[in-house]
Each structure stands twice: as structure tokens, then as C-alpha cells.
Design a protein around this motif. Structure first.
Motif: not given
Length: 167
Positions: A55-72
Motif C-alpha cells: 500500500k503506497f501513496c504519492l505524497y506532495d512534499n511541498e503541499l504536504k498531502q497525499v495525492l494518490f493511494s494504491m493497495e494490492f
């Protein structure tokens, strides 16, 4: 971290970023919740990479937020032995930021998962398509797919080479 986990992390990182995230976002792949220790944002948690389950995410370091998540994950070997089918189960494929929805991000990573499933000689990908899953209850629905659109999204990508089965 075991070699198997490190290989899985590298595989996913090598999938790269879709065009919609390459230009104006400072994005990192995250495989644990460490980034959230001092983070006040709400949302999806429980990221990991362990024994072929991810389960990973794409995290925006400047905005400090998760943009996308995927789990498989690959279905357990005992069930696979009983059914004689090798299956990847997609638990989560989600674009958190409404401005990024319908920009090809989910499609990009689903296509990467399909390629991965083929390379691993899987028989099919199993998905429970639920536009109203509890993960999404507190999120705004702007640009989100409804149930029928979500099912069509997955059905369109199912091929004889890698079928996608909806539950």
C-alpha cells in the motif's frame, strides 16, 4: 527490510509518475506512515510494503498531502493452490485530490499493475469496485466516478492477456 520488499519498492518506483504529476508537483513514493508523524492532514493511512503486499501513496512534499493511494497483493498461496489460480487483488486505487481526478493517474497505475500481473504470470486481477467505500466517505466527490462509471473503468481495461474480475 528484506530483499523481496526492497525489490517490490523498486518495482513500483520504477513505474514512474504519470504526466499529470511530473510538471508542477514535488512527489515522492511513500511506503510507510512515517511522513505523517508531524502531519496534521486527515485521510488514508496504513502504508506498507511487506511480503509482496503493498500500500503506497504519492505524497506532495511541498503541499504536504497525499495525492494518490494504491493497495494490492497476491492472493494467499493456500487459496491459490485450492483454486489453481494466481490472482492479484487490487484493494485500493484512489486519486485523493479532486483537481487531479480524470487526468489519467488511476489509469496509469492500473496499467502498470496489469503489466506487473502479466510479468508475474498471474491469471487475473480481482477488484471490488465500490465508489462508496468507507475510505472515500469523508472526501468530496468532485470529478469522482460513480459506481457505474467505476465498473466501466475497470471493464474497459480487462483483456484476454490479463482479465480483470469485478466482485
Amino acid at each position: 527490510m528484506s530483499d523481496k520488499n526492497e525489490i517490490m519498492r523498486e518495482t513500483i518506483i520504477n513505474w514512474g509518475l504519470p504526466d499529470a504529476l511530473c510538471e508542477k508537483y514535488n512527489v515522492d513514493f511513500k511506503f510507510d506512515d512515517e511522513v505523517f508523524d508531524n502531519d496534521k492532514t486527515k485521510g488514508e493511512r496504513g502504508y506498507y510494503c511487506k511480503d509482496g503486499e503493498v500500500k503506497f501513496c504519492l505524497y506532495d512534499n511541498e503541499l504536504k498531502q497525499v495525492l494518490f493511494s494504491m493497495e494490492f497483493f497476491k492472493r494467499g498461496s493456500k487459496v491459490s493452490e485450492l483454486t489453481n489460480k494466481k490472482v492479484i487483488i487490487l484493494e485500493l486505487l484512489y486519486v485523493h485530490e479532486e483537481e487531479l481526478r480524470k487526468k489519467g493517474i488511476a489509469s496509469y497505475y492500473l496499467d502498470k499493475l496489469i503489466d506487473y500481473a502479466i510479468s508475474e504470470n498471474m491469471d487475473y486481477i480481482q477488484i471490488t469496485a465500490n465508489a462508496n467505500a468507507k475510505n472515500f466517505k469523508n472526501d468530496r466527490k468532485k470529478n469522482a466516478l460513480n459506481q457505474k462509471e467505476l465498473e466501466e473503468f475497470y471493464k474497459k481495461r480487462s483483456t484476454s492477456k490479463m482479465p480483470i474480475k469485478l466482485l
